[in-house]
Motif scaffolding. Structure first.
Motif, PDB file in Angstrom:
ATOM      1  N   GLU A  48     -55.860   8.125  64.364  1.00  0.00           N
ATOM      2  CA  GLU A  48     -55.772   6.680  64.152  1.00  0.00           C
ATOM      3  C   GLU A  48     -55.677   6.363  62.652  1.00  0.00           C
ATOM      4  OE1 GLU A  48     -57.810   2.382  65.086  1.00  0.00           O
ATOM      5  OE2 GLU A  48     -58.657   4.175  66.001  1.00  0.00           O
ATOM      6  N   HIS A  49     -56.489   7.059  61.857  1.00  0.00           N
ATOM      7  CA  HIS A  49     -56.471   6.833  60.406  1.00  0.00           C
ATOM      8  C   HIS A  49     -55.075   7.081  59.844  1.00  0.00           C
ATOM      9  CE1 HIS A  49     -57.633   6.990  56.201  1.00  0.00           C
ATOM     10  NE2 HIS A  49     -57.054   8.174  56.117  1.00  0.00           N
ATOM     11  N   ARG A  50     -54.442   8.164  60.282  1.00  0.00           N
ATOM     12  CA  ARG A  50     -53.126   8.512  59.735  1.00  0.00           C
ATOM     13  C   ARG A  50     -52.037   7.580  60.257  1.00  0.00           C
ATOM     14  NH1 ARG A  50     -52.848  12.872  56.694  1.00  0.00           N
ATOM     15  NH2 ARG A  50     -54.783  14.053  56.488  1.00  0.00           N
ATOM     16  N   ILE A  51     -52.151   7.116  61.468  1.00  0.00           N
ATOM     17  CA  ILE A  51     -51.178   6.141  61.977  1.00  0.00           C
ATOM     18  C   ILE A  51     -51.293   4.833  61.210  1.00  0.00           C
ATOM     19  CG2 ILE A  51     -50.546   4.722  63.956  1.00  0.00           C
ATOM     20  CD1 ILE A  51     -51.236   7.093  65.744  1.00  0.00           C
ATOM     21  N   ARG A  52     -52.531   4.390  61.000  1.00  0.00           N
ATOM     22  CA  ARG A  52     -52.741   3.153  60.239  1.00  0.00           C
ATOM     23  C   ARG A  52     -52.189   3.292  58.811  1.00  0.00           C
ATOM     24  NH1 ARG A  52     -56.122  -0.793  62.146  1.00  0.00           N
ATOM     25  NH2 ARG A  52     -57.176  -0.360  64.126  1.00  0.00           N
ATOM     26  N   ARG A  53     -52.449   4.456  58.200  1.00  0.00           N
ATOM     27  CA  ARG A  53     -51.979   4.669  56.833  1.00  0.00           C
ATOM     28  C   ARG A  53     -50.450   4.665  56.775  1.00  0.00           C
ATOM     29  NH1 ARG A  53     -54.217   9.745  53.511  1.00  0.00           N
ATOM     30  NH2 ARG A  53     -52.650  10.874  54.721  1.00  0.00           N
ATOM     31  N   SER A  54     -49.787   5.156  57.822  1.00  0.00           N
ATOM     32  CA  SER A  54     -48.323   5.159  57.834  1.00  0.00           C
ATOM     33  C   SER A  54     -47.773   3.732  57.818  1.00  0.00           C
ATOM     34  CB  SER A  54     -47.804   5.913  59.063  1.00  0.00           C
ATOM     35  OG  SER A  54     -48.017   5.176  60.245  1.00  0.00           O
ATOM     36  N   PHE A  55     -48.454   2.818  58.517  1.00  0.00           N
ATOM     37  CA  PHE A  55     -48.014   1.426  58.496  1.00  0.00           C
ATOM     38  C   PHE A  55     -48.202   0.817  57.107  1.00  0.00           C
ATOM     39  CE2 PHE A  55     -48.705   1.600  63.195  1.00  0.00           C
ATOM     40  CZ  PHE A  55     -47.418   1.250  63.561  1.00  0.00           C
ATOM     41  N   ILE A  56     -49.324   1.149  56.468  1.00  0.00           N
ATOM     42  CA  ILE A  56     -49.582   0.636  55.118  1.00  0.00           C
ATOM     43  C   ILE A  56     -48.522   1.160  54.151  1.00  0.00           C
ATOM     44  CG2 ILE A  56     -51.196   0.698  53.177  1.00  0.00           C
ATOM     45  CD1 ILE A  56     -53.465   0.773  55.252  1.00  0.00           C
ATOM     46  N   GLU A  57     -48.196   2.461  54.248  1.00  0.00           N
ATOM     47  CA  GLU A  57     -47.180   3.046  53.376  1.00  0.00           C
ATOM     48  C   GLU A  57     -45.814   2.420  53.632  1.00  0.00           C
ATOM     49  OE1 GLU A  57     -47.660   5.052  50.867  1.00  0.00           O
ATOM     50  OE2 GLU A  57     -49.809   5.039  51.268  1.00  0.00           O
ATOM     51  N   ASP A  58     -45.503   2.154  54.903  1.00  0.00           N
ATOM     52  CA  ASP A  58     -44.229   1.495  55.221  1.00  0.00           C
ATOM     53  C   ASP A  58     -44.160   0.123  54.566  1.00  0.00           C
ATOM     54  OD1 ASP A  58     -43.209   3.561  56.659  1.00  0.00           O
ATOM     55  OD2 ASP A  58     -43.626   2.696  58.630  1.00  0.00           O
ATOM     56  N   ASP A  59     -45.261  -0.628  54.620  1.00  0.00           N
ATOM     57  CA  ASP A  59     -45.296  -1.956  54.014  1.00  0.00           C
ATOM     58  C   ASP A  59     -45.102  -1.871  52.502  1.00  0.00           C
ATOM     59  OD1 ASP A  59     -45.673  -3.115  56.463  1.00  0.00           O
ATOM     60  OD2 ASP A  59     -47.845  -3.328  56.268  1.00  0.00           O
ATOM     61  N   LYS A  60     -45.688  -0.840  51.881  1.00  0.00           N
ATOM     62  CA  LYS A  60     -45.530  -0.664  50.438  1.00  0.00           C
ATOM     63  C   LYS A  60     -44.078  -0.372  50.082  1.00  0.00           C
ATOM     64  CE  LYS A  60     -50.175   1.057  49.289  1.00  0.00           C
ATOM     65  NZ  LYS A  60     -50.933   2.246  48.809  1.00  0.00           N
ATOM     66  N   ILE A  61     -43.431   0.483  50.871  1.00  0.00           N
ATOM     67  CA  ILE A  61     -42.036   0.836  50.615  1.00  0.00           C
ATOM     68  C   ILE A  61     -41.136  -0.380  50.767  1.00  0.00           C
ATOM     69  CG2 ILE A  61     -40.071   2.093  51.590  1.00  0.00           C
ATOM     70  CD1 ILE A  61     -42.001   4.421  52.124  1.00  0.00           C
ATOM     71  N   ILE A  62     -41.346  -1.161  51.822  1.00  0.00           N
ATOM     72  CA  ILE A  62     -40.533  -2.354  52.041  1.00  0.00           C
ATOM     73  C   ILE A  62     -40.770  -3.364  50.934  1.00  0.00           C
ATOM     74  CG2 ILE A  62     -40.208  -4.333  53.581  1.00  0.00           C
ATOM     75  CD1 ILE A  62     -40.771  -2.402  55.918  1.00  0.00           C
ATOM     76  N   ASP A  63     -42.024  -3.478  50.469  1.00  0.00           N
ATOM     77  CA  ASP A  63     -42.354  -4.404  49.389  1.00  0.00           C
ATOM     78  C   ASP A  63     -41.639  -4.006  48.102  1.00  0.00           C
ATOM     79  OD1 ASP A  63     -43.629  -6.515  48.071  1.00  0.00           O
ATOM     80  OD2 ASP A  63     -45.278  -5.238  47.435  1.00  0.00           O
ATOM     81  N   ALA A  64     -41.568  -2.699  47.834  1.00  0.00           N
ATOM     82  CA  ALA A  64     -40.980  -2.223  46.576  1.00  0.00           C
ATOM     83  C   ALA A  64     -39.469  -2.086  46.639  1.00  0.00           C
ATOM     84  CB  ALA A  64     -41.609  -0.880  46.189  1.00  0.00           C
ATOM     85  N   PHE A  65     -38.915  -1.687  47.811  1.00  0.00           N
ATOM     86  CA  PHE A  65     -37.487  -1.378  47.879  1.00  0.00           C
ATOM     87  C   PHE A  65     -36.702  -2.256  48.850  1.00  0.00           C
ATOM     88  CE2 PHE A  65     -39.627   2.473  46.490  1.00  0.00           C
ATOM     89  CZ  PHE A  65     -38.849   2.879  45.416  1.00  0.00           C
ATOM     90  N   GLY A  66     -37.378  -3.088  49.617  1.00  0.00           N
ATOM     91  CA  GLY A  66     -36.687  -3.958  50.558  1.00  0.00           C
ATOM     92  C   GLY A  66     -36.572  -3.376  51.954  1.00  0.00           C
ATOM     93  N   SER A  67     -36.382  -2.059  52.042  1.00  0.00           N
ATOM     94  CA  SER A  67     -36.289  -1.391  53.342  1.00  0.00           C
ATOM     95  C   SER A  67     -36.426   0.107  53.125  1.00  0.00           C
ATOM     96  CB  SER A  67     -34.943  -1.694  54.014  1.00  0.00           C
ATOM     97  OG  SER A  67     -33.880  -1.050  53.315  1.00  0.00           O
ATOM     98  N   ARG A  68     -36.681   0.831  54.209  1.00  0.00           N
ATOM     99  CA  ARG A  68     -36.772   2.289  54.107  1.00  0.00           C
ATOM    100  C   ARG A  68     -35.404   2.893  53.785  1.00  0.00           C
ATOM    101  NH1 ARG A  68     -41.567   4.685  55.330  1.00  0.00           N
ATOM    102  NH2 ARG A  68     -40.479   6.674  55.049  1.00  0.00           N
ATOM    103  N   GLU A  69     -34.330   2.233  54.239  1.00  0.00           N
ATOM    104  CA  GLU A  69     -32.991   2.727  53.921  1.00  0.00           C
ATOM    105  C   GLU A  69     -32.737   2.646  52.416  1.00  0.00           C
ATOM    106  OE1 GLU A  69     -33.677   0.599  56.302  1.00  0.00           O
ATOM    107  OE2 GLU A  69     -33.014   1.553  58.175  1.00  0.00           O
ATOM    108  N   ASN A  70     -33.129   1.519  51.800  1.00  0.00           N
ATOM    109  CA  ASN A  70     -32.984   1.394  50.340  1.00  0.00           C
ATOM    110  C   ASN A  70     -33.791   2.475  49.632  1.00  0.00           C
ATOM    111  OD1 ASN A  70     -31.395  -0.842  50.700  1.00  0.00           O
ATOM    112  ND2 ASN A  70     -32.940  -2.321  50.090  1.00  0.00           N
ATOM    113  N   TYR A  71     -35.009   2.694  50.119  1.00  0.00           N
ATOM    114  CA  TYR A  71     -35.885   3.702  49.517  1.00  0.00           C
ATOM    115  C   TYR A  71     -35.253   5.089  49.595  1.00  0.00           C
ATOM    116  CZ  TYR A  71     -39.844   6.955  49.265  1.00  0.00           C
ATOM    117  OH  TYR A  71     -40.670   8.001  48.942  1.00  0.00           O
ATOM    118  N   ALA A  72     -34.702   5.422  50.780  1.00  0.00           N
ATOM    119  CA  ALA A  72     -34.082   6.733  50.945  1.00  0.00           C
ATOM    120  C   ALA A  72     -32.869   6.884  50.034  1.00  0.00           C
ATOM    121  CB  ALA A  72     -33.681   6.931  52.407  1.00  0.00           C
TER     122      ALA A  72
END
Length: 213
Positions: A48-72
């Motif tokens: 559960e901890h790691r699943i929750r952390r993955s959502f937080i990391e996704d939010d950080k990436i979207i906040d910084a790059f707009g989307s995971r595709e932009n980040y990649a």
């Protein structure tokens, strides 16, 4: 149905939803290693901890790059940035060496062209292109000017955009001051753009040949 473990306690008392899944042996072993590092922990809590952390990391990436595709895509470009250099000066840093910098620009353009969506681009008239520039969320010059004008001290309050601009300015260092952005009215900016276009279109003067004797 398999036997359930003890009822959750403390901060995990709300864990009432059950999720059954299958794992590969190496992932199960890695989870058990992580659980062993912490007291009073279980595989269920670790998952559960790691699943929750993955959502937080996704939010950080979207906040910084707009989307995971932009980040990649930025990751791909970043890999290209470290591969190219000035062949005449292998130790030169591309950020400070004009020859290596031009090499990097060519390779980044090649990456973007390789990722281009298939099909023909719609041909825009001069007016349509002007409208596209005007209606864009932020023109590149506006973005660069915003970074240059950002607070030097990182603001703890204010908009997220202002904080990001200050962070970028801090990380860029002297690079942030390199762009020379023309400021003026719309008419003045058009006149400046026309002047630069004329300069680019002028043929390069060739050195005069010396007469043979």
């Amino acid at each position: 149905m398999g036997k359930r473990g003890p009822a959750p306690k403390g901060e995990y008392v709300g864990q009432t939803a059950v999720l059954s899944t299958r794992l590969t042996p190496d992932l199960r072993a890695r989870l058990e290693e992580e659980v062993a590092k912490r007291d009073n922990n279980t595989i269920s809590r670790e998952v559960e901890h790691r699943i929750r952390r993955s959502f937080i990391e996704d939010d950080k990436i979207i906040d910084a790059f707009g989307s995971r595709e932009n980040y990649a895509l930025m990751r791909v470009i970043s890999m290209v940035l470290e591969l190219w250099h000035n062949p005449a000066n292998l130790s030169a840093d591309w950020r400070h060496d004009p020859t290596a910098y031009d090499q990097v620009c060519r390779k980044v353009e090649a990456v973007l062209k390789a990722m281009r969506p298939p099909g023909e681009a719609q041909k825009l008239s001069d007016l349509e292109q002007l409208l596209a520039d005007v209606t864009a969320k932020e023109h590149p010059a506006v973005v660069l000017k915003g970074i240059q004008d950002a607070e030097q001290a990182l603001p703890l309050t204010g908009s997220r955009k202002a904080q990001i601009r200050s962070l970028i300015k801090s990380d860029l260092g002297e690079l942030a001051d390199r762009p020379h952005i023309f400021q003026g009215t719309a008419e003045q900016m058009r006149a400046e753009a026309d002047r630069l276009d004329r300069e680019e279109q002028q043929p390069v003067a060739q050195p005069k040949k010396r007469p043979r004797r």
